[in-house]
Enzyme design. Sequence first.
Site, short mmCIF file in Angstrom:
data_model
loop_
_atom_site.label_atom_id
_atom_site.label_comp_id
_atom_site.label_asym_id
_atom_site.label_seq_id
_atom_site.Cartn_x
_atom_site.Cartn_y
_atom_site.Cartn_z
N GLY A 45 0.84 -1.19 0.00
CA GLY A 45 0.00 0.00 0.00
C GLY A 45 0.88 1.24 0.00
O GLY A 45 2.03 1.19 0.43
N GLN A 50 2.89 9.96 1.48
CA GLN A 50 4.20 9.29 1.46
C GLN A 50 5.02 9.67 0.23
O GLN A 50 6.22 9.38 0.19
CB GLN A 50 4.02 7.76 1.49
CG GLN A 50 3.47 7.27 2.82
CD GLN A 50 3.37 5.76 2.81
OE1 GLN A 50 2.41 5.21 2.28
NE2 GLN A 50 4.35 5.10 3.38
N CYS A 105 6.09 -0.03 7.50
CA CYS A 105 5.68 1.10 6.68
C CYS A 105 6.85 1.52 5.80
O CYS A 105 7.98 1.60 6.29
CB CYS A 105 5.27 2.26 7.59
SG CYS A 105 4.74 3.73 6.70
N LEU A 106 6.59 1.79 4.53
CA LEU A 106 7.67 2.18 3.61
C LEU A 106 8.35 3.48 4.05
O LEU A 106 9.50 3.72 3.71
CB LEU A 106 7.13 2.32 2.18
CG LEU A 106 6.64 1.02 1.52
CD1 LEU A 106 6.08 1.32 0.13
CD2 LEU A 106 7.74 -0.02 1.44
N HIS A 147 -4.32 0.99 7.66
CA HIS A 147 -2.97 1.56 7.73
C HIS A 147 -2.83 2.72 6.74
O HIS A 147 -2.34 3.79 7.10
CB HIS A 147 -1.93 0.46 7.44
CG HIS A 147 -0.51 0.96 7.42
ND1 HIS A 147 0.41 0.62 8.40
CD2 HIS A 147 0.15 1.78 6.56
CE1 HIS A 147 1.56 1.23 8.13
NE2 HIS A 147 1.43 1.93 7.01
N GLU A 148 -3.29 2.52 5.51
CA GLU A 148 -3.19 3.58 4.50
C GLU A 148 -4.12 4.74 4.83
O GLU A 148 -3.77 5.91 4.63
CB GLU A 148 -3.47 3.04 3.10
CG GLU A 148 -2.51 1.96 2.61
CD GLU A 148 -1.05 2.33 2.80
OE1 GLU A 148 -0.69 3.50 2.62
OE2 GLU A 148 -0.25 1.44 3.15
N HIS A 151 -2.68 7.14 7.10
CA HIS A 151 -1.75 8.09 6.45
C HIS A 151 -2.46 9.36 5.99
O HIS A 151 -1.93 10.45 6.14
CB HIS A 151 -1.06 7.44 5.23
CG HIS A 151 0.16 6.64 5.57
ND1 HIS A 151 1.26 7.18 6.19
CD2 HIS A 151 0.46 5.34 5.36
CE1 HIS A 151 2.18 6.24 6.35
NE2 HIS A 151 1.72 5.11 5.86
#
Length: 196
Positions: A45, A50, A105-106, A147-148, A151
């Site tokens: 995701g 991000q 997380c990226l 999670h997304e 963000h």
Amino acid sequence: MILPIVAYGDPVLKKKAKVIKEDYPKLKELIDNMWETMYNAYGVGLAAPQVGLPIRLFVIDPTPFAEDEDLSKEDRDQLRDLKKVFINAQIESETGDEWAFNEGCLSIPDVREDVFRKPEITISYYDENWVKHQDTFSGLAARVIQHEYDHIEGILFTDKLSSLKKRLIKGKLANISKGKIKVDYRMRFPKQKIAR
Ligand SMILES: [Zn+2]
């Protein structure tokens, strides 16, 4: 085009993202770039903040989780066809007893912690063709979306940890924001001291 992923510590990750309109400039190109960026980093995701944009847009493709033998068949089937774009998403309800899952997380490479979330969500959103949907997701599918979604609300999974856990990873997070970390995808570090 692969975009640099913004690292922990950048203020854009803390902002509540804004609703966008259908005429948002170069939206299709942005979504294509987000897919490319996400797959390049082996993510499931990626949210617009991000890549530095405080707008209510995220993409998910949790297909890699569908191969997990430990999951129920129902969970795996749901995960297999879940490549989706979420525009102007709004979670309508979250239900059930919270369960823990080890998240990463990226934007926060090399940090993984158990996060508690409710197992079922109903969410309304527009897809990339501006068709409106209201869907219910459960298990890992819901987890990836939550999670997304966090963000675009300016929340990171590390915000949801106990104060003890937060203390334990503080140094690691400071190093990430300074770029003192080895990652094999393109990133932008807010506190890196390099002349541009
Ligand atoms: Zn994330």
